[in-house]
Design a protein around this motif. Structure first.
Motif, PDB file in Angstrom:
ATOM      1  N   TYR A   1       0.865  -1.554   0.099  1.00 53.86           N
ATOM      2  CA  TYR A   1       0.275   0.180   0.320  1.00 53.86           C
ATOM      3  C   TYR A   1       1.032   1.733  -0.531  1.00 53.86           C
ATOM      4  O   TYR A   1       1.287   1.666   0.866  1.00 53.86           O
ATOM      5  N   VAL A   2       0.667   2.483  -1.075  1.00 57.58           N
ATOM      6  CA  VAL A   2       1.579   3.420  -1.546  1.00 57.58           C
ATOM      7  C   VAL A   2       1.463   4.007  -0.231  1.00 57.58           C
ATOM      8  O   VAL A   2       0.201   4.439  -0.679  1.00 57.58           O
ATOM      9  N   LEU A   3       1.337   4.507   0.953  1.00 57.54           N
ATOM     10  CA  LEU A   3       1.592   5.536   1.554  1.00 57.54           C
ATOM     11  C   LEU A   3       2.037   6.937   0.998  1.00 57.54           C
ATOM     12  O   LEU A   3       1.292   7.851   1.358  1.00 57.54           O
ATOM     13  N   GLU A   4       3.201   7.058   0.217  1.00 61.84           N
ATOM     14  CA  GLU A   4       3.740   8.336  -0.130  1.00 61.84           C
ATOM     15  C   GLU A   4       4.879   8.276  -1.112  1.00 61.84           C
ATOM     16  O   GLU A   4       4.804   7.870  -1.271  1.00 61.84           O
ATOM     17  N   GLY A   5       4.369   9.533  -1.950  1.00 58.44           N
ATOM     18  CA  GLY A   5       4.646   9.367  -3.609  1.00 58.44           C
ATOM     19  C   GLY A   5       4.871   8.920  -4.553  1.00 58.44           C
ATOM     20  O   GLY A   5       3.653   8.278  -4.484  1.00 58.44           O
ATOM     21  N   LYS A   6       5.565   8.834  -5.312  1.00 58.20           N
ATOM     22  CA  LYS A   6       4.858   7.289  -6.683  1.00 58.20           C
ATOM     23  C   LYS A   6       5.922   7.297  -7.425  1.00 58.20           C
ATOM     24  O   LYS A   6       7.392   6.717  -6.949  1.00 58.20           O
ATOM     25  N   ALA A   7       6.233   5.978  -7.856  1.00 57.61           N
ATOM     26  CA  ALA A   7       6.644   5.799  -8.478  1.00 57.61           C
ATOM     27  C   ALA A   7       6.598   5.123  -9.856  1.00 57.61           C
ATOM     28  O   ALA A   7       5.210   4.462 -10.323  1.00 57.61           O
ATOM     29  N   VAL A   8       7.249   4.083 -10.806  1.00 57.78           N
ATOM     30  CA  VAL A   8       6.938   3.297 -12.068  1.00 57.78           C
ATOM     31  C   VAL A   8       7.382   1.638 -11.248  1.00 57.78           C
ATOM     32  O   VAL A   8       8.614   2.156 -10.776  1.00 57.78           O
ATOM     33  N   TYR A   9       6.835   0.728 -11.449  1.00 58.29           N
ATOM     34  CA  TYR A   9       6.691  -0.102 -10.469  1.00 58.29           C
ATOM     35  C   TYR A   9       6.774  -1.186 -11.603  1.00 58.29           C
ATOM     36  O   TYR A   9       5.777  -1.868 -12.263  1.00 58.29           O
ATOM     37  N   ARG A  10       7.775  -2.571 -11.625  1.00 56.44           N
ATOM     38  CA  ARG A  10       7.388  -3.754 -12.175  1.00 56.44           C
ATOM     39  C   ARG A  10       6.901  -4.346 -11.547  1.00 56.44           C
ATOM     40  O   ARG A  10       6.977  -4.990 -10.634  1.00 56.44           O
ATOM     41  N   LEU A  11       5.921  -4.923 -11.915  1.00 57.02           N
ATOM     42  CA  LEU A  11       4.995  -6.328 -11.395  1.00 57.02           C
ATOM     43  C   LEU A  11       5.277  -7.036 -12.843  1.00 57.02           C
ATOM     44  O   LEU A  11       4.520  -6.767 -13.834  1.00 57.02           O
ATOM     45  N   ASN A  12       5.330  -8.251 -12.997  1.00 59.04           N
ATOM     46  CA  ASN A  12       5.267  -9.380 -13.830  1.00 59.04           C
ATOM     47  C   ASN A  12       5.863  -8.745 -15.421  1.00 59.04           C
ATOM     48  O   ASN A  12       7.406  -8.720 -15.252  1.00 59.04           O
ATOM     49  N   ARG A  13       5.251  -8.810 -16.506  1.00 55.79           N
ATOM     50  CA  ARG A  13       5.441  -8.297 -17.898  1.00 55.79           C
ATOM     51  C   ARG A  13       5.577  -7.217 -17.647  1.00 55.79           C
ATOM     52  O   ARG A  13       6.336  -6.227 -18.705  1.00 55.79           O
ATOM     53  N   ASP A  14       4.734  -6.399 -16.764  1.00 58.70           N
ATOM     54  CA  ASP A  14       4.576  -4.633 -16.929  1.00 58.70           C
ATOM     55  C   ASP A  14       5.494  -3.567 -16.275  1.00 58.70           C
ATOM     56  O   ASP A  14       5.210  -3.667 -15.103  1.00 58.70           O
ATOM     57  N   TRP A  15       5.439  -2.419 -16.458  1.00 55.59           N
ATOM     58  CA  TRP A  15       5.757  -0.919 -15.197  1.00 55.59           C
ATOM     59  C   TRP A  15       4.499  -0.545 -15.703  1.00 55.59           C
ATOM     60  O   TRP A  15       4.152  -0.326 -16.734  1.00 55.59           O
ATOM     61  N   VAL A  16       4.095   0.090 -13.529  1.00 56.73           N
ATOM     62  CA  VAL A  16       3.212   0.141 -13.778  1.00 56.73           C
ATOM     63  C   VAL A  16       3.378   1.031 -13.115  1.00 56.73           C
ATOM     64  O   VAL A  16       4.561   1.797 -11.940  1.00 56.73           O
TER      65      VAL A  16
END
Length: 273
Positions: free
Chosen positions: A217-232
């Motif tokens: 659960y994202v408490l703060e900020g933002k990011a690009v996160y890799r999940l399986n085959r995808d960047w989200v």
């Protein structure tokens, strides 16, 4: 570190003119539940909880993630429960993001403010009420405890993340670290709920691929996160739910990126039913 920030659900309803965000997704390996879809219409009500509602953001699903449930609880002033947990085999972690909780465990009362953390062992006598004038919001992570012969069950405790150090990963110049509430080598515990911090521009520089199920659960900020085959793309208030062995990596920024992390740990793998 600056004073922590804690996101919580948007609630309410978007206007009829709103466009869909397009970020909510459920795949064979992961799910993303954006904060924008955590609205009033998807809340649940629980037995023996007064003036309380919950966003259920994870539950055991056969063939996906099977070890835990996670709720975001909203308790209005005067609300709460003297019978919060119906399953005597369940352990729990509470993490407060807004308001104040009056938590009593085995006869001792604690006041939990934002950043407050409590571990509740199975078969505990506990209650929780909001005695303040503002709504209370907290995460409640539940897991069926797996006892081990010859190892004692864990004991309950309360803490606050402001009093706990960030343990920085080696070689990261104090840019990627974890706030731990339980010693990783303490085999009494079969789950960890920690806080991960990545400073602006920090990365998880490889695809972590491991047996733990995760709730992030994202408490703060933002990011690009890799999940399986995808960047989200993810941001404060979003929830990521990962099946075991789902690859993950991360590029954080432009600000500090922090998330509450669940994982199951310290037990042998079950062999069949």
């Amino acid at each position: 570190m600056e004073d922590p920030l804690y996101a919580s659900p948007s609630a309410g309803l978007p206007p009829q003119t709103a466009l869909h965000t397009g970020r909510a997704v459920f795949t064979e390996a992961y799910a993303v539940i954006p904060h924008g879809v955590m609205r009033d219409i998807v809340t649940s009500y629980l037995p023996h909880w007064a003036d309380t509602r919950a966003w259920v953001i994870a539950r055991p699903l056969s063939g996906f993630s099977e070890t835990f449930s996670q709720y975001i609880m909203e308790v209005f002033p005067g609300g709460g429960s003297s019978q919060p947990e119906p399953n005597p085999e369940a352990e729990g972690v509470l993490f407060v993001v807004a308001g104040q909780a009056s938590l009593t465990i085995d006869g001792k009362t604690h006041l939990l403010k934002p950043g407050g953390y409590a571990f509740i062992p199975p078969a505990s006598a506990w209650s929780l009420f909001n005695k303040s004038t503002e709504p209370l919001r907290f995460h409640w992570v539940r897991k069926r405890y797996e006892p081990v012969a010859g190892i004692a069950s864990p004991t309950g405790f309360v803490a606050n993340e402001n009093d706990e150090p960030i343990i920085w990963m080696p070689g990261t110049s104090n840019r990627w670290g974890t706030t731990r509430f339980v010693d990783p080598t303490d085999l009494r515990h079969d789950m960890h709920v920690n806080i991960v911090t990545l400073e602006p521009g920090a990365v998880i520089p490889f695809e972590e691929t491991h047996v733990m199920e995760h709730g992030l659960y994202v408490l703060e900020g933002k990011a690009v996160y890799r999940l399986n085959r995808d960047w989200v793309e993810v941001e404060a208030g979003d929830f990521m739910w990962l099946r075991a062995f789902c690859p993950q990596a991360c590029y954080a920024g432009p600000g500090r990126f922090r998330y509450l992390l669940y994982k199951d740990v310290n037990r042998h793998m079950k062999l069949g039913l």
